[in-house]
Design an enzyme around this catalytic site. Structure first.
Site, PDB file in Angstrom:
ATOM      1  N   ARG A 284      25.550 -34.861  26.550  1.00 37.32           N
ATOM      2  CA  ARG A 284      26.987 -34.847  26.824  1.00 37.32           C
ATOM      3  C   ARG A 284      27.230 -35.531  28.157  1.00 37.32           C
ATOM      4  O   ARG A 284      26.471 -35.322  29.129  1.00 37.32           O
ATOM      5  CB  ARG A 284      27.515 -33.400  26.903  1.00 37.32           C
ATOM      6  CG  ARG A 284      27.715 -32.746  25.553  1.00 37.32           C
ATOM      7  CD  ARG A 284      28.862 -33.414  24.767  1.00 37.32           C
ATOM      8  NE  ARG A 284      29.050 -32.873  23.440  1.00 37.32           N
ATOM      9  CZ  ARG A 284      28.465 -33.325  22.332  1.00 37.32           C
ATOM     10  NH1 ARG A 284      27.611 -34.333  22.402  1.00 37.32           N
ATOM     11  NH2 ARG A 284      28.731 -32.797  21.163  1.00 37.32           N
ATOM     12  N   GLU A 313      35.921 -39.458  26.546  1.00 32.91           N
ATOM     13  CA  GLU A 313      35.603 -40.339  25.415  1.00 32.91           C
ATOM     14  C   GLU A 313      36.868 -40.672  24.638  1.00 32.91           C
ATOM     15  O   GLU A 313      37.589 -39.736  24.248  1.00 32.91           O
ATOM     16  CB  GLU A 313      34.568 -39.674  24.499  1.00 32.91           C
ATOM     17  CG  GLU A 313      33.222 -39.529  25.185  1.00 32.91           C
ATOM     18  CD  GLU A 313      32.127 -38.974  24.270  1.00 32.91           C
ATOM     19  OE1 GLU A 313      32.398 -38.690  23.081  1.00 32.91           O
ATOM     20  OE2 GLU A 313      30.993 -38.828  24.751  1.00 32.91           O
ATOM     21  N   HIS A 332      29.047 -42.961  21.516  1.00 36.23           N
ATOM     22  CA  HIS A 332      28.694 -41.651  20.935  1.00 36.23           C
ATOM     23  C   HIS A 332      28.197 -41.824  19.489  1.00 36.23           C
ATOM     24  O   HIS A 332      28.787 -41.287  18.540  1.00 36.23           O
ATOM     25  CB  HIS A 332      29.898 -40.698  20.989  1.00 36.23           C
ATOM     26  CG  HIS A 332      29.498 -39.244  20.931  1.00 36.23           C
ATOM     27  ND1 HIS A 332      30.184 -38.255  21.569  1.00 36.23           N
ATOM     28  CD2 HIS A 332      28.474 -38.614  20.288  1.00 36.23           C
ATOM     29  CE1 HIS A 332      29.620 -37.079  21.331  1.00 36.23           C
ATOM     30  NE2 HIS A 332      28.572 -37.278  20.544  1.00 36.23           N
TER      31      HIS A 332
HETATM   32  N1  LIG Z   1      24.884 -38.064  21.042  1.00 41.59           N
HETATM   33  C1  LIG Z   1      24.997 -37.400  19.912  1.00 41.59           C
HETATM   34  O1  LIG Z   1      25.603 -37.857  18.975  1.00 41.59           O
HETATM   35  C2  LIG Z   1      24.351 -36.065  19.789  1.00 41.59           C
HETATM   36  C3  LIG Z   1      23.800 -35.660  18.580  1.00 41.59           C
HETATM   37  C4  LIG Z   1      23.224 -34.394  18.490  1.00 41.59           C
HETATM   38  C5  LIG Z   1      23.200 -33.568  19.604  1.00 41.59           C
HETATM   39  N2  LIG Z   1      23.779 -33.986  20.736  1.00 41.59           N
HETATM   40  C6  LIG Z   1      23.769 -33.150  21.933  1.00 41.59           C
HETATM   41  O2  LIG Z   1      22.439 -32.992  22.342  1.00 41.59           O
HETATM   42  C7  LIG Z   1      22.276 -31.759  23.006  1.00 41.59           C
HETATM   43  C8  LIG Z   1      21.073 -31.024  22.429  1.00 41.59           C
HETATM   44  O3  LIG Z   1      21.259 -30.759  21.054  1.00 41.59           O
HETATM   45  P1  LIG Z   1      20.184 -29.876  20.280  1.00 41.59           P
HETATM   46  O4  LIG Z   1      20.572 -29.916  18.846  1.00 41.59           O
HETATM   47  O5  LIG Z   1      18.836 -30.260  20.683  1.00 41.59           O
HETATM   48  O6  LIG Z   1      20.540 -28.453  20.878  1.00 41.59           O
HETATM   49  P2  LIG Z   1      19.527 -27.247  21.091  1.00 41.59           P
HETATM   50  O7  LIG Z   1      20.381 -26.064  21.296  1.00 41.59           O
HETATM   51  O8  LIG Z   1      18.525 -27.219  19.994  1.00 41.59           O
HETATM   52  O9  LIG Z   1      18.773 -27.606  22.436  1.00 41.59           O
HETATM   53  C9  LIG Z   1      19.354 -27.500  23.701  1.00 41.59           C
HETATM   54  C10 LIG Z   1      18.277 -27.027  24.642  1.00 41.59           C
HETATM   55  O10 LIG Z   1      18.801 -27.084  25.959  1.00 41.59           O
HETATM   56  C11 LIG Z   1      18.228 -26.009  26.663  1.00 41.59           C
HETATM   57  N3  LIG Z   1      18.951 -25.724  27.883  1.00 41.59           N
HETATM   58  C12 LIG Z   1      20.040 -24.932  28.054  1.00 41.59           C
HETATM   59  N4  LIG Z   1      20.371 -24.893  29.351  1.00 41.59           N
HETATM   60  C13 LIG Z   1      19.477 -25.679  30.012  1.00 41.59           C
HETATM   61  C14 LIG Z   1      19.293 -26.026  31.369  1.00 41.59           C
HETATM   62  N5  LIG Z   1      20.104 -25.567  32.326  1.00 41.59           N
HETATM   63  N6  LIG Z   1      18.275 -26.844  31.670  1.00 41.59           N
HETATM   64  C15 LIG Z   1      17.448 -27.311  30.715  1.00 41.59           C
HETATM   65  N7  LIG Z   1      17.562 -27.008  29.413  1.00 41.59           N
HETATM   66  C16 LIG Z   1      18.578 -26.201  29.075  1.00 41.59           C
HETATM   67  C17 LIG Z   1      18.242 -24.882  25.669  1.00 41.59           C
HETATM   68  O11 LIG Z   1      17.314 -23.877  26.031  1.00 41.59           O
HETATM   69  C18 LIG Z   1      17.851 -25.585  24.393  1.00 41.59           C
HETATM   70  O12 LIG Z   1      16.460 -25.503  24.174  1.00 41.59           O
HETATM   71  C19 LIG Z   1      23.608 -31.044  22.843  1.00 41.59           C
HETATM   72  O13 LIG Z   1      24.379 -31.271  23.989  1.00 41.59           O
HETATM   73  C20 LIG Z   1      24.250 -31.750  21.685  1.00 41.59           C
HETATM   74  O14 LIG Z   1      25.622 -31.636  21.708  1.00 41.59           O
HETATM   75  C21 LIG Z   1      24.344 -35.213  20.866  1.00 41.59           C
HETATM   76  O1  LIG Z   2      26.948 -32.668  19.168  1.00 41.31           O
HETATM   77  C1  LIG Z   2      26.778 -33.438  18.225  1.00 41.31           C
HETATM   78  O2  LIG Z   2      26.467 -33.043  17.088  1.00 41.31           O
HETATM   79  C2  LIG Z   2      26.885 -34.876  18.458  1.00 41.31           C
HETATM   80  O3  LIG Z   2      27.377 -35.142  19.693  1.00 41.31           O
HETATM   81  C3  LIG Z   2      27.559 -35.609  17.385  1.00 41.31           C
HETATM   82  O4  LIG Z   2      28.938 -35.676  17.575  1.00 41.31           O
HETATM   83  P1  LIG Z   2      29.811 -36.384  16.465  1.00 41.31           P
HETATM   84  O5  LIG Z   2      29.844 -35.496  15.296  1.00 41.31           O
HETATM   85  O6  LIG Z   2      31.156 -36.568  17.060  1.00 41.31           O
HETATM   86  O7  LIG Z   2      29.146 -37.676  16.145  1.00 41.31           O
END
Ligand SMILES: NC(=O)c1ccc[n+]([C@@H]2O[C@H](COP(=O)([O-])OP(=O)(O)OC[C@H]3O[C@@H](n4cnc5c(N)ncnc54)[C@H](O)[C@@H]3O)[C@@H](O)[C@H]2O)c1
Ligand SMILES: O=C(O)[C@H](O)COP(=O)(O)O
Length: 596
Positions: A284, A313, A332
């Site tokens: 994020r 965004e 994104h």
């Molecule tokens: N760019 C995209 O399109 C996209 C896609 C999927 C996920 N994401 C983002 O990626 C991130 C991770 O997703 P995920 O599915 O792996 O989630 P997840 O919940 O499986 O993993 C997140 C991890 O972060 C850890 N965490 C929490 N606080 C923390 C801190 N202060 N320091 C270090 N680690 C910490 C948690 O313990 C957890 O293991 C989320 O922010 C999600 O929104 C973005």
């Molecule tokens: O948190 C997520 O799952 C990702 O950031 C994906 O976001 P989106 O669904 O807007 O692509």
């Protein structure tokens, strides 16, 4: 007052109408089954009673076809993309569910505008930072997400950005397209042998780590909540935050945006990093202080950054960060693969349909997750819990103010083996709904109780015996109140009701110190009387004259010819006149009519 014994009479009928045996009574709610059709009484009442018609689901951002099909089989689906905040607030009052991705802000105003109709928000993805969870919970609205289907897509995008950044792919591409041939300008750096620090070792972080190991990188990770053995299993060492950022050549961010992670990379932390570090962010935008990153890029501390996510965004067109020549940016796209979007759409559609059916989604974000086998087992106790709450609160004399409630669960099960959150929520629902206009469900039960100043404590009485049955009985006590029915006050001074499940049907088994036994269906009349022959007949015939069907009668007494409490289950509500006549029967000392 001594504990009384009880005598139970099954009354086929004392009314002039056809007799009603127990077996012919209405079936219990079928809320636990998994049919996709709307039902009348879903377990958690996430759906309003008006939902005998198809529910309406607003899909506010593009969703994969397979998910849309699932939704359309069950609900009216309104796909309206790019709504302004005002348009969303207007539409939401006509919707039972809302599905969004990261582009829609589901604010407190959205929940307020829904006026209680919105029961589920489905986030088709992982991050729920665009949903006001506190407001959702306060409004009893369940929030579910789709946490697994886009993990690989996000990890692959992270690796794509890592490699593209190291080899200047985006910049070189733009240069070639501009007619240039700048081979020496775009000399990159190698990944092999470099140290990658993964911040946030969850689903995406661990997949990135696995892939980076395959590229020959030395991977370390920081995650205060991750298990070291899970990291070790893929050859990753968990380290402190400072160690991670100080020793990394590359840093990849994978934590959620929370108060603790907001701007976790800032001037101070950039200053600790190795000069020439490279940053990837597919988590994020808000986890990086973007102004500080521009400063770090300008000063050379950060050699490059590859960013998929931004604080705002889309970012402003003149954003210094986006325009920076050392920054590679994507809009994104982490979750945007065909495969991930189909998976996410199905995952969220199933969760939303399940929730509208009154089931608890395994991906509930603001409610405890209760596995379906536990729900099935607890079904009759859930019903019992709500009805005991409902009875107990109706016994309180007006103006008393319910503040302290004690719930006792008598069970042969070990504490770990009995999850009482659902039962507590339903007792809260039973306690609060009859005395307010608030809609209570598993999502907002604790919040509502707290907001109304009701303190609910729980106690377990561990019994010997077989743990096969989850509970022997549930007891609800309300302290520091007066009762409309003095006999409901126990020896220790609280209003006390106790119930058990018999043959799958909830029964009231104790009122105050009197043992009774009446099935908790329809409504109940409680009478305290001087125990004497003919009482059952007298009260029964008053009800019978009015065609009120008595389903069950039970008398609990201290001793023969002393005081007794008669509990009468009735299918219809008796008229005021009949109730008055019951009160006028000479031996009746007090009575109360309680709706279930
Ligand atoms: N760019 C995209 O399109 C996209 C896609 C999927 C996920 N994401 C983002 O990626 C991130 C991770 O997703 P995920 O599915 O792996 O989630 P997840 O919940 O499986 O993993 C997140 C991890 O972060 C850890 N965490 C929490 N606080 C923390 C801190 N202060 N320091 C270090 N680690 C910490 C948690 O313990 C957890 O293991 C989320 O922010 C999600 O929104 C973005
Ligand atoms: O948190 C997520 O799952 C990702 O950031 C994906 O976001 P989106 O669904 O807007 O692509």
């Amino acid at each position: 007052m001594a504990t009384a014994t009880s005598q139970t009479l099954r009354f086929p009928s004392v009314s002039a109408s056809a007799s009603l045996s127990l077996s012919s009574k209405l079936p219990l709610s079928s809320a636990f089954s998994v049919s996709l059709r709307p039902r009348r009484r879903p377990l958690l009442l996430l759906v309003s009673a008006a939902l005998d018609a198809k529910p309406t689901v607003l899909v506010a951002e593009k969703l994969g076809e397979a998910g849309l099909k699932l939704l359309k089989d069950f609900a009216n689906v309104d796909c309206s993309y790019n709504l302004s905040p005002e348009e969303l607030c207007t539409k939401i009052s006509l919707c039972d569910a809302l599905i969004v991705r990261s582009g829609t802000k589901v604010t407190r105003e959205v929940f307020e505008s829904s006026a209680g109709r919105l029961k589920v928000v489905g986030r088709a993805g992982v991050g729920i930072d665009n949903v006001d969870l506190a407001a959702a919970t306060e409004h009893g609205c369940l929030v579910v997400n789709a946490p697994t289907a886009n993990t690989v897509a996000a990890a692959e995008h992270g690796i794509a950005l890592l490699a593209a950044m190291a080899r200047n792919v985006a910049q070189a591409d733009a240069s070639v397209k501009a007619g240039k041939w700048q081979r020496s300008k775009y000399v990159g750096v190698s990944l092999v042998g470099k140290t990658l620090a993964v911040l946030g070792f969850g689903k995406v972080g661990s997949e990135v780590a696995r892939r980076a190991k395959g590229l020959g990188m030395n991977v370390i990770a920081h995650d205060p909540y991750a298990a070291a053995d899970r990291a070790r299993a893929i050859g990753v060492e968990l380290v402190s935050f400072d160690e991670a950022i100080c020793s990394a050549d590359f840093i990849s961010l994978h934590m959620p945006l929370t108060a603790a992670t907001s701007k976790i990379l800032n001037d101070e932390t950039f200053a600790k990093m190795k000069k020439g570090v490279r940053i990837v962010n597919v988590a994020r935008g808000g986890v990086i202080d973007e102004d500080a990153l521009v400063r770090a890029l300008d000063s050379g501390i950060v050699a490059q950054a590859a960013l998929d996510v931004f604080t705002e965004e889309p970012p402003p067109k003149d954003s210094k960060l986006i325009m920076h020549e050392l920054v590679t940016a994507t809009p994104h796209l982490g979750a945007s693969t065909m495969e991930a979007q189909e998976g996410v759409a199905i995952e969220i559609a199933e969760a939303v349909v399940g929730a509208l059916n009154g089931e608890l989604a395994a991906t509930a974000v603001n409610a405890p997750m209760v596995p379906s086998e536990v729900l099935t087992e607890l079904k009759p106790f859930v019903d019992l819990a709500e009805k005991l709450g409902r009875l107990a609160v109706q016994l309180v004399a007006g103006g008393s103010g319910v503040k302290t409630v004690k719930v006792t669960y008598a069970t042969a099960r070990a504490p770990d083996d009995l999850d009482t959150r659902l039962l507590r929520a339903m007792i809260t629902k039973g306690l609060i709904e009859p005395i307010s206009s608030v809609f209570v469900n598993l999502v907002n039960a604790d919040f509502t109780a707290k907001q109304r100043g009701v303190r609910i404590t729980e106690e377990r009485v561990i019994l010997d015996g077989s743990p096969e049955n989850p509970l022997e009985f549930i007891q609800v006590q309300i302290a520091n109140v007066e009762s409309r029915f003095a006999s409901a006050i126990s020896d220790s001074g609280e209003i006390k009701v106790e119930g058990r499940v018999k043959d799958g049907i909830p029964h009231l088994t104790k009122v105050g110190s009197f043992e009774v036994d009446v099935s908790l269906e329809g409504s109940i009349i409680l009478c305290r009387q001087v125990d004497q022959p003919g009482m059952i007949g007298k009260v029964g015939s008053i009800l019978g004259e009015e065609n009120v069907n008595v389903s069950f009668m039970s008398v609990g007494r201290i001793a023969p010819r002393k005081q007794a409490v008669m509990a009468i289950g009735v299918d219809e509500q008796p008229s005021k006149d009949s109730l008055k006549r019951i009160g006028e029967v000479p031996a009746v000392e007090e009575f109360v009519f309680l709706k279930l």
